[in-house]
Design a protein around this motif. Structure first.
Motif, PDB file in Angstrom:
ATOM      1  N   TYR A 103     -33.508  -8.139 -33.916  1.00 49.70           N
ATOM      2  CA  TYR A 103     -32.469  -7.997 -34.938  1.00 49.70           C
ATOM      3  C   TYR A 103     -32.928  -8.466 -36.327  1.00 49.70           C
ATOM      4  O   TYR A 103     -32.108  -8.635 -37.226  1.00 49.70           O
ATOM      5  CB  TYR A 103     -31.201  -8.759 -34.512  1.00 49.70           C
ATOM      6  CG  TYR A 103     -30.582  -8.171 -33.281  1.00 49.70           C
ATOM      7  CD1 TYR A 103     -29.798  -7.030 -33.349  1.00 49.70           C
ATOM      8  CD2 TYR A 103     -30.809  -8.733 -32.026  1.00 49.70           C
ATOM      9  CE1 TYR A 103     -29.240  -6.473 -32.205  1.00 49.70           C
ATOM     10  CE2 TYR A 103     -30.255  -8.186 -30.879  1.00 49.70           C
ATOM     11  CZ  TYR A 103     -29.480  -7.056 -30.978  1.00 49.70           C
ATOM     12  OH  TYR A 103     -28.931  -6.503 -29.845  1.00 49.70           O
ATOM     13  N   VAL A 112     -24.693 -12.228 -35.024  1.00 48.35           N
ATOM     14  CA  VAL A 112     -24.774 -10.774 -34.976  1.00 48.35           C
ATOM     15  C   VAL A 112     -23.633 -10.290 -34.099  1.00 48.35           C
ATOM     16  O   VAL A 112     -23.447 -10.774 -32.981  1.00 48.35           O
ATOM     17  CB  VAL A 112     -26.139 -10.305 -34.419  1.00 48.35           C
ATOM     18  CG1 VAL A 112     -26.137  -8.808 -34.152  1.00 48.35           C
ATOM     19  CG2 VAL A 112     -27.258 -10.674 -35.384  1.00 48.35           C
ATOM     20  N   LEU A 114     -21.976  -7.260 -32.018  1.00 45.20           N
ATOM     21  CA  LEU A 114     -22.249  -6.006 -31.320  1.00 45.20           C
ATOM     22  C   LEU A 114     -20.956  -5.502 -30.702  1.00 45.20           C
ATOM     23  O   LEU A 114     -20.114  -6.301 -30.278  1.00 45.20           O
ATOM     24  CB  LEU A 114     -23.276  -6.217 -30.194  1.00 45.20           C
ATOM     25  CG  LEU A 114     -24.605  -6.864 -30.553  1.00 45.20           C
ATOM     26  CD1 LEU A 114     -25.441  -7.087 -29.293  1.00 45.20           C
ATOM     27  CD2 LEU A 114     -25.369  -6.015 -31.555  1.00 45.20           C
ATOM     28  N   ASN A 118     -22.880  -2.437 -26.890  1.00 42.62           N
ATOM     29  CA  ASN A 118     -24.084  -3.141 -27.336  1.00 42.62           C
ATOM     30  C   ASN A 118     -24.709  -2.530 -28.579  1.00 42.62           C
ATOM     31  O   ASN A 118     -25.909  -2.658 -28.809  1.00 42.62           O
ATOM     32  CB  ASN A 118     -25.123  -3.254 -26.210  1.00 42.62           C
ATOM     33  CG  ASN A 118     -24.551  -3.827 -24.927  1.00 42.62           C
ATOM     34  OD1 ASN A 118     -25.005  -3.506 -23.855  1.00 42.62           O
ATOM     35  ND2 ASN A 118     -23.539  -4.668 -25.038  1.00 42.62           N
ATOM     36  N   LYS A 119     -23.902  -1.903 -29.417  1.00 42.73           N
ATOM     37  CA  LYS A 119     -24.369  -1.319 -30.671  1.00 42.73           C
ATOM     38  C   LYS A 119     -24.073  -2.298 -31.811  1.00 42.73           C
ATOM     39  O   LYS A 119     -23.043  -2.965 -31.829  1.00 42.73           O
ATOM     40  CB  LYS A 119     -23.684   0.020 -30.953  1.00 42.73           C
ATOM     41  CG  LYS A 119     -23.837   1.043 -29.852  1.00 42.73           C
ATOM     42  CD  LYS A 119     -25.212   1.602 -29.814  1.00 42.73           C
ATOM     43  CE  LYS A 119     -25.290   2.716 -28.780  1.00 42.73           C
ATOM     44  NZ  LYS A 119     -26.589   3.288 -28.702  1.00 42.73           N
ATOM     45  N   TYR A 120     -24.957  -2.327 -32.783  1.00 42.25           N
ATOM     46  CA  TYR A 120     -24.881  -3.255 -33.919  1.00 42.25           C
ATOM     47  C   TYR A 120     -23.704  -2.910 -34.829  1.00 42.25           C
ATOM     48  O   TYR A 120     -23.534  -1.765 -35.225  1.00 42.25           O
ATOM     49  CB  TYR A 120     -26.191  -3.172 -34.700  1.00 42.25           C
ATOM     50  CG  TYR A 120     -26.222  -4.005 -35.940  1.00 42.25           C
ATOM     51  CD1 TYR A 120     -26.536  -5.362 -35.884  1.00 42.25           C
ATOM     52  CD2 TYR A 120     -25.944  -3.452 -37.184  1.00 42.25           C
ATOM     53  CE1 TYR A 120     -26.577  -6.136 -37.029  1.00 42.25           C
ATOM     54  CE2 TYR A 120     -25.975  -4.225 -38.333  1.00 42.25           C
ATOM     55  CZ  TYR A 120     -26.287  -5.558 -38.255  1.00 42.25           C
ATOM     56  OH  TYR A 120     -26.315  -6.321 -39.385  1.00 42.25           O
ATOM     57  N   ASN A 122     -22.395  -5.795 -37.355  1.00 43.94           N
ATOM     58  CA  ASN A 122     -22.535  -6.579 -38.583  1.00 43.94           C
ATOM     59  C   ASN A 122     -23.262  -7.880 -38.283  1.00 43.94           C
ATOM     60  O   ASN A 122     -23.451  -8.241 -37.124  1.00 43.94           O
ATOM     61  CB  ASN A 122     -21.157  -6.874 -39.171  1.00 43.94           C
ATOM     62  CG  ASN A 122     -21.176  -7.118 -40.662  1.00 43.94           C
ATOM     63  OD1 ASN A 122     -22.236  -7.184 -41.270  1.00 43.94           O
ATOM     64  ND2 ASN A 122     -20.000  -7.244 -41.250  1.00 43.94           N
ATOM     65  N   ARG A 123     -23.629  -8.599 -39.352  1.00 43.15           N
ATOM     66  CA  ARG A 123     -24.219  -9.926 -39.213  1.00 43.15           C
ATOM     67  C   ARG A 123     -23.612 -10.857 -40.253  1.00 43.15           C
ATOM     68  O   ARG A 123     -23.165 -10.420 -41.304  1.00 43.15           O
ATOM     69  CB  ARG A 123     -25.740  -9.885 -39.339  1.00 43.15           C
ATOM     70  CG  ARG A 123     -26.249  -9.663 -40.721  1.00 43.15           C
ATOM     71  CD  ARG A 123     -27.768  -9.714 -40.844  1.00 43.15           C
ATOM     72  NE  ARG A 123     -28.373  -8.760 -39.956  1.00 43.15           N
ATOM     73  CZ  ARG A 123     -29.496  -8.969 -39.265  1.00 43.15           C
ATOM     74  NH1 ARG A 123     -30.161 -10.081 -39.404  1.00 43.15           N
ATOM     75  NH2 ARG A 123     -29.978  -8.066 -38.467  1.00 43.15           N
ATOM     76  N   GLY A 145     -20.113   0.472 -33.370  1.00 36.25           N
ATOM     77  CA  GLY A 145     -21.428   0.093 -33.849  1.00 36.25           C
ATOM     78  C   GLY A 145     -22.385   1.269 -33.908  1.00 36.25           C
ATOM     79  O   GLY A 145     -22.048   2.405 -33.596  1.00 36.25           O
ATOM     80  N   ASP A 147     -26.924   2.121 -33.516  1.00 41.54           N
ATOM     81  CA  ASP A 147     -28.208   1.577 -33.081  1.00 41.54           C
ATOM     82  C   ASP A 147     -28.811   0.783 -34.218  1.00 41.54           C
ATOM     83  O   ASP A 147     -28.742   1.183 -35.379  1.00 41.54           O
ATOM     84  CB  ASP A 147     -29.160   2.700 -32.659  1.00 41.54           C
ATOM     85  CG  ASP A 147     -28.750   3.319 -31.342  1.00 41.54           C
ATOM     86  OD1 ASP A 147     -28.223   2.612 -30.485  1.00 41.54           O
ATOM     87  OD2 ASP A 147     -28.952   4.552 -31.189  1.00 41.54           O
ATOM     88  N   PHE A 148     -29.387  -0.369 -33.883  1.00 41.00           N
ATOM     89  CA  PHE A 148     -30.036  -1.197 -34.900  1.00 41.00           C
ATOM     90  C   PHE A 148     -31.470  -0.720 -35.056  1.00 41.00           C
ATOM     91  O   PHE A 148     -32.222  -0.676 -34.104  1.00 41.00           O
ATOM     92  CB  PHE A 148     -30.006  -2.672 -34.499  1.00 41.00           C
ATOM     93  CG  PHE A 148     -30.516  -3.569 -35.585  1.00 41.00           C
ATOM     94  CD1 PHE A 148     -29.722  -3.870 -36.656  1.00 41.00           C
ATOM     95  CD2 PHE A 148     -31.814  -4.068 -35.540  1.00 41.00           C
ATOM     96  CE1 PHE A 148     -30.190  -4.701 -37.676  1.00 41.00           C
ATOM     97  CE2 PHE A 148     -32.277  -4.877 -36.553  1.00 41.00           C
ATOM     98  CZ  PHE A 148     -31.471  -5.203 -37.625  1.00 41.00           C
ATOM     99  N   THR A 150     -35.023  -1.341 -36.848  1.00 36.60           N
ATOM    100  CA  THR A 150     -35.809  -2.311 -37.593  1.00 36.60           C
ATOM    101  C   THR A 150     -36.640  -1.604 -38.650  1.00 36.60           C
ATOM    102  O   THR A 150     -36.890  -0.407 -38.577  1.00 36.60           O
ATOM    103  CB  THR A 150     -36.754  -3.089 -36.651  1.00 36.60           C
ATOM    104  OG1 THR A 150     -37.693  -2.176 -36.100  1.00 36.60           O
ATOM    105  CG2 THR A 150     -35.994  -3.790 -35.554  1.00 36.60           C
TER     106      THR A 150
END
Length: 156
Positions: A103, A112, A114, A118-120, A122-123, A145, A147-148, A150
């Motif tokens: 992440y 974080v 989710l 299990n989708k992103y 916010n943080r 959410g 997909d996160f 990178t």
């Protein structure tokens, strides 16, 4: 006779131990998920509950402040325990470092959020008082959410 007394004593101790555990849950503290990260992801999908990943370190002073003030707030804890699965990620461990890398965590504490798939979502970086963090989580809890991705994945 001795066996009956020992049995009664064992039952009494078991009942007392159970009572203490119930009190801790009711004491207004956030309950953190106790299994592995992979078990957490499966449990979230099964229960259809979003996840909060709490990235922290033993040497992190704001992390300790978050633990003592925010996560110990009874109103906040009741809301969190009802609506989320919360998982502490200790970045001082190899597993924690691996999850933090997934992440792109670069500050502590970082939470974080989710969704239940299990989708992103916010943080939240840094310390937040309970009332503010609760308001933010309420706003984002129902969001879907994504997909996160990178920066490494974008560059390849």
């Amino acid at each position: 006779m001795k066996l009956k007394v020992l049995s009664l004593l064992g039952i009494a101790l078991f009942t007392l131990a159970s009572y203490k555990n119930d009190k801790k849950i009711e004491s207004g503290e956030v309950r953190f998920y106790d299994g592995s990260y992979d078990e957490l992801l499966r449990e979230s999908k099964k229960l259809k509950k979003p996840i909060i990943l709490d990235f922290w370190a033993t040497w992190c002073i704001p992390c300790r402040k978050m633990e003592k003030e925010t996560f110990a707030d009874p109103d906040f804890a009741a809301y969190i325990n009802k609506n989320f699965l919360v998982y502490k990620v200790n970045i001082d461990t190899f597993d924690g470092m691996d999850i933090a890398d997934r992440y792109n965590i670069d500050a502590y504490p970082t939470l974080v959020l989710l969704d239940s798939k299990n989708k992103y979502i916010n943080r939240y970086k840094g310390f937040f008082p309970a009332y503010y963090l609760k308001k933010e989580l309420e706003k984002n809890k129902s969001r879907t959410g994504k997909d996160f991705i990178t920066s490494d994945a974008v560059n390849n």
